[in-house]
Design a protein around this motif. Structure first.
Motif, PDB file in Angstrom:
ATOM      1  N   GLY A 207      22.269  19.333  85.913  1.00 42.63           N
ATOM      2  CA  GLY A 207      22.755  19.300  84.524  1.00 42.63           C
ATOM      3  C   GLY A 207      22.078  20.240  83.548  1.00 42.63           C
ATOM      4  N   SER A 208      21.031  20.935  83.962  1.00 46.08           N
ATOM      5  CA  SER A 208      20.390  21.862  83.009  1.00 46.08           C
ATOM      6  C   SER A 208      21.328  23.003  82.622  1.00 46.08           C
ATOM      7  CB  SER A 208      19.105  22.442  83.599  1.00 46.08           C
ATOM      8  OG  SER A 208      18.196  21.410  83.826  1.00 46.08           O
ATOM      9  N   ASP A 209      22.216  23.383  83.544  1.00 42.57           N
ATOM     10  CA  ASP A 209      23.213  24.415  83.206  1.00 42.57           C
ATOM     11  C   ASP A 209      24.096  23.916  82.059  1.00 42.57           C
ATOM     12  OD1 ASP A 209      22.366  25.734  85.520  1.00 42.57           O
ATOM     13  OD2 ASP A 209      23.941  24.841  86.742  1.00 42.57           O
ATOM     14  N   TYR A 210      24.445  22.636  82.158  1.00 42.48           N
ATOM     15  CA  TYR A 210      25.311  22.010  81.148  1.00 42.48           C
ATOM     16  C   TYR A 210      24.581  21.997  79.800  1.00 42.48           C
ATOM     17  CZ  TYR A 210      29.107  18.681  79.930  1.00 42.48           C
ATOM     18  OH  TYR A 210      30.211  18.061  79.398  1.00 42.48           O
ATOM     19  N   THR A 211      23.302  21.632  79.818  1.00 45.03           N
ATOM     20  CA  THR A 211      22.501  21.649  78.586  1.00 45.03           C
ATOM     21  C   THR A 211      22.566  23.039  77.957  1.00 45.03           C
ATOM     22  OG1 THR A 211      20.915  20.078  79.539  1.00 45.03           O
ATOM     23  CG2 THR A 211      20.170  21.320  77.620  1.00 45.03           C
ATOM     24  N   ALA A 212      22.349  24.063  78.793  1.00 40.25           N
ATOM     25  CA  ALA A 212      22.306  25.438  78.277  1.00 40.25           C
ATOM     26  C   ALA A 212      23.625  25.805  77.611  1.00 40.25           C
ATOM     27  CB  ALA A 212      22.009  26.407  79.415  1.00 40.25           C
ATOM     28  N   SER A 213      24.720  25.448  78.268  1.00 41.56           N
ATOM     29  CA  SER A 213      26.015  25.828  77.713  1.00 41.56           C
ATOM     30  C   SER A 213      26.354  25.001  76.463  1.00 41.56           C
ATOM     31  CB  SER A 213      27.029  25.699  78.843  1.00 41.56           C
ATOM     32  OG  SER A 213      28.254  25.341  78.413  1.00 41.56           O
ATOM     33  N   LEU A 214      25.925  23.754  76.437  1.00 43.18           N
ATOM     34  CA  LEU A 214      26.141  22.933  75.230  1.00 43.18           C
ATOM     35  C   LEU A 214      25.344  23.489  74.053  1.00 43.18           C
ATOM     36  CD1 LEU A 214      26.009  19.397  76.876  1.00 43.18           C
ATOM     37  CD2 LEU A 214      27.960  20.317  75.595  1.00 43.18           C
ATOM     38  N   ILE A 215      24.116  23.905  74.329  1.00 40.17           N
ATOM     39  CA  ILE A 215      23.293  24.485  73.253  1.00 40.17           C
ATOM     40  C   ILE A 215      23.925  25.797  72.783  1.00 40.17           C
ATOM     41  CG2 ILE A 215      21.059  25.557  72.721  1.00 40.17           C
ATOM     42  CD1 ILE A 215      19.742  23.494  74.531  1.00 40.17           C
ATOM     43  N   ALA A 216      24.357  26.615  73.746  1.00 39.13           N
ATOM     44  CA  ALA A 216      24.972  27.902  73.391  1.00 39.13           C
ATOM     45  C   ALA A 216      26.177  27.665  72.479  1.00 39.13           C
ATOM     46  CB  ALA A 216      25.386  28.648  74.651  1.00 39.13           C
ATOM     47  N   ALA A 217      26.976  26.649  72.822  1.00 36.06           N
ATOM     48  CA  ALA A 217      28.141  26.321  71.987  1.00 36.06           C
ATOM     49  C   ALA A 217      27.686  25.824  70.616  1.00 36.06           C
ATOM     50  CB  ALA A 217      28.998  25.268  72.685  1.00 36.06           C
ATOM     51  N   ALA A 218      26.678  24.968  70.609  1.00 37.01           N
ATOM     52  CA  ALA A 218      26.225  24.355  69.355  1.00 37.01           C
ATOM     53  C   ALA A 218      25.655  25.377  68.381  1.00 37.01           C
ATOM     54  CB  ALA A 218      25.185  23.273  69.649  1.00 37.01           C
ATOM     55  N   ILE A 219      25.002  26.404  68.884  1.00 36.23           N
ATOM     56  CA  ILE A 219      24.382  27.392  67.967  1.00 36.23           C
ATOM     57  C   ILE A 219      25.182  28.684  67.891  1.00 36.23           C
ATOM     58  CG2 ILE A 219      22.039  26.481  68.314  1.00 36.23           C
ATOM     59  CD1 ILE A 219      21.584  29.060  70.089  1.00 36.23           C
ATOM     60  N   ASN A 220      26.339  28.690  68.545  1.00 35.36           N
ATOM     61  CA  ASN A 220      27.171  29.887  68.613  1.00 35.36           C
ATOM     62  C   ASN A 220      26.347  31.086  69.098  1.00 35.36           C
ATOM     63  OD1 ASN A 220      29.551  31.209  68.460  1.00 35.36           O
ATOM     64  ND2 ASN A 220      29.405  31.658  66.264  1.00 35.36           N
ATOM     65  N   ALA A 221      25.743  30.922  70.257  1.00 32.70           N
ATOM     66  CA  ALA A 221      24.830  31.930  70.804  1.00 32.70           C
ATOM     67  C   ALA A 221      25.573  33.215  71.167  1.00 32.70           C
ATOM     68  CB  ALA A 221      24.147  31.364  72.050  1.00 32.70           C
ATOM     69  N   SER A 222      24.824  34.313  71.228  1.00 35.87           N
ATOM     70  CA  SER A 222      25.448  35.588  71.604  1.00 35.87           C
ATOM     71  C   SER A 222      25.750  35.594  73.100  1.00 35.87           C
ATOM     72  CB  SER A 222      24.522  36.748  71.244  1.00 35.87           C
ATOM     73  OG  SER A 222      23.281  36.583  71.909  1.00 35.87           O
ATOM     74  N   VAL A 223      24.926  34.887  73.871  1.00 37.88           N
ATOM     75  CA  VAL A 223      25.133  34.823  75.320  1.00 37.88           C
ATOM     76  C   VAL A 223      24.388  33.603  75.871  1.00 37.88           C
ATOM     77  CG1 VAL A 223      23.169  36.399  75.754  1.00 37.88           C
ATOM     78  CG2 VAL A 223      24.921  36.144  77.499  1.00 37.88           C
ATOM     79  N   CYS A 224      24.904  33.061  76.962  1.00 31.31           N
ATOM     80  CA  CYS A 224      24.209  31.966  77.646  1.00 31.31           C
ATOM     81  C   CYS A 224      23.805  32.499  79.022  1.00 31.31           C
ATOM     82  CB  CYS A 224      25.153  30.771  77.777  1.00 31.31           C
ATOM     83  SG  CYS A 224      24.447  29.393  78.702  1.00 31.31           S
ATOM     84  N   GLU A 225      22.514  32.740  79.202  1.00 30.29           N
ATOM     85  CA  GLU A 225      22.043  33.298  80.477  1.00 30.29           C
ATOM     86  C   GLU A 225      21.524  32.190  81.378  1.00 30.29           C
ATOM     87  OE1 GLU A 225      20.602  37.683  78.790  1.00 30.29           O
ATOM     88  OE2 GLU A 225      19.103  36.273  79.544  1.00 30.29           O
ATOM     89  N   ILE A 226      22.067  32.139  82.589  1.00 35.28           N
ATOM     90  CA  ILE A 226      21.615  31.151  83.572  1.00 35.28           C
ATOM     91  C   ILE A 226      20.806  31.909  84.616  1.00 35.28           C
ATOM     92  CG2 ILE A 226      22.364  29.406  85.277  1.00 35.28           C
ATOM     93  CD1 ILE A 226      23.379  28.589  82.567  1.00 35.28           C
ATOM     94  N   TRP A 227      19.492  31.755  84.573  1.00 34.98           N
ATOM     95  CA  TRP A 227      18.608  32.464  85.509  1.00 34.98           C
ATOM     96  C   TRP A 227      18.321  31.567  86.700  1.00 34.98           C
ATOM     97  CZ3 TRP A 227      16.713  37.490  84.942  1.00 34.98           C
ATOM     98  CH2 TRP A 227      17.026  38.110  83.717  1.00 34.98           C
ATOM     99  N   THR A 228      18.601  32.109  87.908  1.00 39.35           N
ATOM    100  CA  THR A 228      18.419  31.283  89.094  1.00 39.35           C
ATOM    101  C   THR A 228      17.819  32.102  90.234  1.00 39.35           C
ATOM    102  OG1 THR A 228      19.591  29.777  90.570  1.00 39.35           O
ATOM    103  CG2 THR A 228      20.881  31.595  89.685  1.00 39.35           C
ATOM    104  N   ASP A 229      18.036  31.655  91.478  1.00 37.25           N
ATOM    105  CA  ASP A 229      17.385  32.323  92.609  1.00 37.25           C
ATOM    106  C   ASP A 229      18.335  33.217  93.393  1.00 37.25           C
ATOM    107  OD1 ASP A 229      18.975  30.385  93.696  1.00 37.25           O
ATOM    108  OD2 ASP A 229      17.412  29.445  94.904  1.00 37.25           O
ATOM    109  N   ILE A 230      19.467  33.558  92.786  1.00 42.90           N
ATOM    110  CA  ILE A 230      20.449  34.415  93.459  1.00 42.90           C
ATOM    111  C   ILE A 230      21.116  35.284  92.388  1.00 42.90           C
ATOM    112  CG2 ILE A 230      22.289  32.657  93.344  1.00 42.90           C
ATOM    113  CD1 ILE A 230      23.058  33.587  96.234  1.00 42.90           C
ATOM    114  N   ASP A 231      21.588  36.480  92.815  1.00 51.43           N
ATOM    115  CA  ASP A 231      22.053  37.451  91.824  1.00 51.43           C
ATOM    116  C   ASP A 231      23.495  37.234  91.382  1.00 51.43           C
ATOM    117  OD1 ASP A 231      23.008  38.062  94.308  1.00 51.43           O
ATOM    118  OD2 ASP A 231      23.019  40.223  94.001  1.00 51.43           O
ATOM    119  N   GLY A 232      23.843  35.994  91.051  1.00 50.25           N
ATOM    120  CA  GLY A 232      25.167  35.733  90.494  1.00 50.25           C
ATOM    121  C   GLY A 232      26.028  34.870  91.390  1.00 50.25           C
ATOM    122  N   MET A 233      27.264  34.677  90.967  1.00 49.06           N
ATOM    123  CA  MET A 233      28.226  33.890  91.743  1.00 49.06           C
ATOM    124  C   MET A 233      28.686  34.738  92.921  1.00 49.06           C
ATOM    125  SD  MET A 233      30.063  31.050  91.818  1.00 49.06           S
ATOM    126  CE  MET A 233      30.451  30.310  90.234  1.00 49.06           C
TER     127      MET A 233
END
Ligand code: ADP
Ligand code: ASP
Ligand code: MG
Length: 440
Positions: free
Chosen positions: A198-224
């Motif tokens: 759920g941390s991804d969900y937190t990040a996207s909810l925060i991004a929506a709440a503050i109208n962020a310029s971008v929501c970056e999800i940093w993980t252990d692989i180079d993307g989808m």
């Protein structure tokens, strides 16, 4: 302002946590950093909670002690000054004392959520001590003060927006905020969470709440990637995809994203980037409104699916039959993933056994009910794929010799889903890699 979320492996070792600081410091705009628990912690906390629930306190105690030992080693490698080490030791003492007290209390669901929350509370507090040691100015924003869910377990985006902006207003000149992913408060005021991953969900909810310029999800692989890298070796990152494509992939098993994490970004039109902490220069995946080109982007698999078939001659030429069937699932709040119908039967899939007995009992009033457990949904996702003849031909050409239990085609132009017995999952993913992406 932007959001950067770092997953468990990105903070899983002291040197990784240290590296996160250099990634954050490259920013020119203010940033809210969302942290997961240190890798493996939530799994262990889940086991501790289950053992306490089953009265296996000796084993739970052993796990708590082992976890504490790991964290003591972690802070020794993370921190170099004795004052910060002392601070970190005090934090550990506080949280592990809490876990030890819980051992003596009678178990409840609410208590289990308290246990699970310790991971994110610990990672953020320890990270904050490290930032302090390095002289990096920052503010720790406790997620439990602003992240909340309603009776249906849905985030209260309006209230999150208000509470978060009030807190940010208090620190107008600050450039760096650290907060916990995953954890929240429920309507009873208890600690709760946004479900595993759920941390991804937190990040996207925060991004929506503050109208962020971008929501970056940093993980252990180079993307989808275009196929499940845990099963198929030769997979590639997809450079760009639409919110719809990403949401389908996340929902149908691409673990890199929490299934609900796309909608807030989509609703508020905030680009999401999937990036690799171990390879920060890699392009990663950018998720935006517009899909890039027509075609298949990726394949994902969702395990532990149960198929239910309701056969009834009464369905023939009847209306209202499907409503009655769906109402049974609605009653038990069990979502349906796939649906296929014929003139005399309906097949649906669900991903939880929780109310299976009750559902089957109630469905039996409408016909003969057959249940097949241990099924897997394989979803082929891309832009306009169900409208492209050649793609459909390629897809069905590449899945020969595999018994397909259900096919969902046409529900969305971006998805074709297949249901197969779980033992065929790996074979099907491999065949699709060859057939759809010409990769072996
Ligand atoms: P984090 O701890 O950073 O949240 P997760 O383990 O939740 O990371 O998600 C990243 C993992 O998702 C990858 O290591 C990979 O094994 C898995 N994964 C599954 N499907 C995909 C996919 N299609 N593309 C990329 N990663 C995927
Ligand atoms: N720590 C939580 C989990 O492991 C949330 C997350 O990492 O996203 O599920
Ligand atoms: Mg994750």
């Amino acid at each position: 302002m932007k959001v950067m979320k770092f997953g468990g492996t990105s903070v899983g070792k002291p040197e990784r946590m240290q590296q996160v600081v250099s990634l954050i410091q490259k920013n020119t705009e203010p940033v809210i950093v969302v942290l997961s628990a240190i890798a493996g912690t939530t799994n262990i906390l889940t086991e501790i909670s289950e053992e306490i629930a089953h009265g296996d306190r000796i084993s739970a105690k052993q796990k708590i002690d082992l976890l504490e030992k790991k964290y003591r080693q972690f802070i020794k490698a993370l921190l170099s000054q004795s004052a910060s080490l002392e601070k970190a030791n005090t934090i550990l003492a506080e949280h592990f004392e809490f876990l030890n007290i819980i051992l003596k209390i009678s178990f409840s669901e609410a208590l289990s959520k308290d246990i699970l929350a310790q991971g994110e509370l610990l990672s953020t507090k320890l990270f904050s001590v490290y930032l302090e040691e390095k002289g990096v100015e920052h503010v720790l924003l406790p997620a439990l003060e602003y992240m909340s869910i309603d009776h249906n377990h849905e985030p209260q985006i309006g209230s999150i927006k208000v509470k978060l902006s009030q807190r940010l207003q208090k620190h107008k000149n600050k450039k760096l905020f650290i907060t916990q992913g995953y954890i929240c408060k429920n309507t009873k005021g208890e600690i709760d969470n946004l479900k595993r991953g759920g941390s991804d969900y937190t990040a996207s909810l925060i991004a929506a709440a503050i109208n962020a310029s971008v929501c970056e999800i940093w993980t252990d692989i180079d993307g989808m990637h275009n196929n499940d890298p845990r099963v198929v070796k030769n997979t590639k990152a997809v450079e760009q995809m639409s919110f719809e494509e990403a949401a389908e992939l996340a929902y149908f098993g691409a673990k890199i994203l929490h299934p609900a994490s796309i909608w807030p970004a989509q609703q508020y039109n905030i680009p999401v980037k999937l990036l690799n902490t171990l390879e920060p220069e890699a392009k990663g995946t950018t998720i935006v409104h517009k899909a890039s080109g027509v075609g298949v982007k990726a394949v994902a698999a969702k395990d532990n699916i149960i198929a239910i078939r309701i056969k009834s001659s009464r369905m023939l030429l009847a209306f209202g039959f499907l409503r009655k069937i769906f109402e049974v699932f609605e009653k038990y709040k069990v979502p349906i993933d796939m649906v296929t119908t014929s003139e005399v039967a309906v097949s649906v899939t669900i991903d939880s056994e929780d109310y299976l007995k009750d559902i089957v009992r109630e469905l039996s009033a409408y016909g003969t009910v057959e249940v097949d457990k241990k099924q897997t949904i394989i979803s082929v996702v891309g832009n306009e794929i169900a409208k492209t003849d050649l793609i459909v031909k390629k897809l069905f050409g590449s899945i020969m010799h595999i018994p397909i239990r259900m096919v969902a085609y046409g529900g969305s132009p971006h998805n074709i889903s297949l249901l197969v017995p779980a033992e065929y999952k790996d074979q099907l993913l491999l065949q699709l890699n060859k057939g759809m992406f010409s990769l072996s």
